[in-house]
Scaffold this active site. Structure first.
Site, PDB file in Angstrom:
ATOM      1  N   HIS A 176     -16.751  15.411   4.013  1.00  0.00           N
ATOM      2  CA  HIS A 176     -15.458  15.521   4.702  1.00  0.00           C
ATOM      3  C   HIS A 176     -14.390  16.150   3.791  1.00  0.00           C
ATOM      4  O   HIS A 176     -13.814  17.196   4.086  1.00  0.00           O
ATOM      5  CB  HIS A 176     -14.941  14.135   5.109  1.00  0.00           C
ATOM      6  CG  HIS A 176     -15.875  13.287   5.882  1.00  0.00           C
ATOM      7  ND1 HIS A 176     -16.062  13.415   7.236  1.00  0.00           N
ATOM      8  CD2 HIS A 176     -16.680  12.254   5.512  1.00  0.00           C
ATOM      9  CE1 HIS A 176     -16.924  12.499   7.666  1.00  0.00           C
ATOM     10  NE2 HIS A 176     -17.307  11.788   6.641  1.00  0.00           N
TER      11      HIS A 176
HETATM   12  C1  BDR Z   1     -12.958   9.880   5.525  1.00  0.00           C
HETATM   13  O1  BDR Z   1     -13.063   8.492   5.261  1.00  0.00           O
HETATM   14  C2  BDR Z   1     -13.597   8.277   3.984  1.00  0.00           C
HETATM   15  O2  BDR Z   1     -14.625   7.355   4.024  1.00  0.00           O
HETATM   16  C3  BDR Z   1     -14.026   9.629   3.458  1.00  0.00           C
HETATM   17  O3  BDR Z   1     -13.779   9.689   2.059  1.00  0.00           O
HETATM   18  C4  BDR Z   1     -13.165  10.586   4.211  1.00  0.00           C
HETATM   19  O4  BDR Z   1     -11.929  10.790   3.579  1.00  0.00           O
HETATM   20  C5  BDR Z   1     -13.929  10.245   6.617  1.00  0.00           C
HETATM   21  O5  BDR Z   1     -13.662   9.524   7.775  1.00  0.00           O
END
Ligand code: BDR
Ligand code: CA
Length: 308
Positions: A237
């Protein structure tokens, strides 16, 4: 050279984003990193940033600990995804360093006040608590923000709840402040970040880099899944935030109006993205919806090769 501040809650994908920014030091002027409570409590998040900077041989980067909890809600963390220390799979040693003195929000305000108008990009990889506090504490400092590039929200289904993505869910009030700030925003939501899952060839390219940074990244990308947020593999992400600054040609999207639901009910943290402009409101974010994932992972491998 793009001046940036990273605000983050590592988290494996945050760690990869930080490594990418450190690797591209000739193009990104990283002024500081702020830690925020999210995937793990803020103290662990700050220690994890230090561990990642240690890995990259960059003790010079100021790392400040910030908000320990969301603006109004109780903190909910995600060790069930990231492992007990947030960086399962990286196999990194503990750090013997402590965060830089001073709260991340105050440090962010200082950096912004010292910068030229519209000259600093805020890269937000976790809940938006630190950014919201900075905007409320020092509205004058916002003049130095060129744009905010953030990971958060969902065009479709959420991952924390059916309605909400994790970062927006954890601190929706902060997200509402940031989306309402009137600053240019580039938004990476789950619809896009779920495309950034490494395939076998991507992993092989990272393995072939053969340095310590690439081994840590490979370990995080291939670790056994422990629960998770309902996705296959390990989506990268947060690195898309940094990748957009480096290789914008990898992405597509459009300007939209985005609204954040702050109620405590089942829609908590829902980001309503008016993709088809049904509401005829002025857009407040560029919402990316496509990434060339193979191109992204090829670039990532090339960047990791610049580290040790
Ligand atoms: C986001 O939530 C976190 O767990 C990850 O680092 C990312 O920023 C994804 O939903
Ligand atoms: Ca994150």
């Amino acid at each position: 050279m793009t001046a940036i501040i990273i605000d983050t809650d590592p988290g494996q994908d945050d760690a990869v984003a930080i490594l990418l920014a450190l690797a591209e030091r000739e193009r990104l002027d990283l002024r500081m990193i702020g830690a925020v409570a999210g995937n793990v409590p803020v103290r662990q998040a700050a220690l994890n940033v230090l561990r990642v900077c240690d890995l990259a041989g960059r003790p010079d980067v100021p790392v400040h600990a910030g908000a320990a909890s969301p603006l109004l809600f109780e903190l909910e963390t995600a060790e069930f995804v990231c492992g007990p220390d947030g960086l399962a799979g990286a196999d990194l040693p503990e750090t013997d360093r402590a965060p830089t003195r001073g709260h991340a929000v105050e440090a962010m305000v200082s950096v912004l006040r010292a910068a030229a108008p519209a000259s600093v990009t805020l890269c937000a990889l976790g809940p938006l608590t630190n950014l919201a506090l900075a905007f409320r504490l020092a509205p004058d400092a916002m003049a130095a923000v060129e744009r905010i590039v953030l990971m958060g929200g969902a065009l479709g289904l959420g991952n924390m709840t059916p309605a909400a993505e994790f970062n927006a869910y954890v601190d929706p009030h902060a997200a509402a402040v940031v989306f309402g700030a009137g600053l240019p925003i580039v938004m990476f939501n789950l619809h896009t970040t779920h495309q950034a899952v490494p395939d076998a060839a991507d992993l092989e390219a990272i393995r072939a880099v053969g340095n310590a940074a690439s081994r840590a990244v490979l370990g995080m990308m291939t670790r056994p899944r422990a629960g998770g947020l309902g996705t296959a593999g390990h989506p990268m992400h947060d690195p898309l935030v940094i990748a957009w600054l480096l290789w914008p040609e990898l992405f597509q999207g459009r300007d939209c109006s985005v609204e954040v639901e702050t109620s405590a009910g089942p829609l908590r943290g829902r980001t309503t993205i008016d993709w088809n402009n049904r509401l005829k409101r002025p857009p407040n974010a560029f919402v990316a919806d496509r990434v060339d994932a193979r191109g992204f992972f090829a670039q990532l491998a090339g960047s990791l090769a610049k580290l040790r």
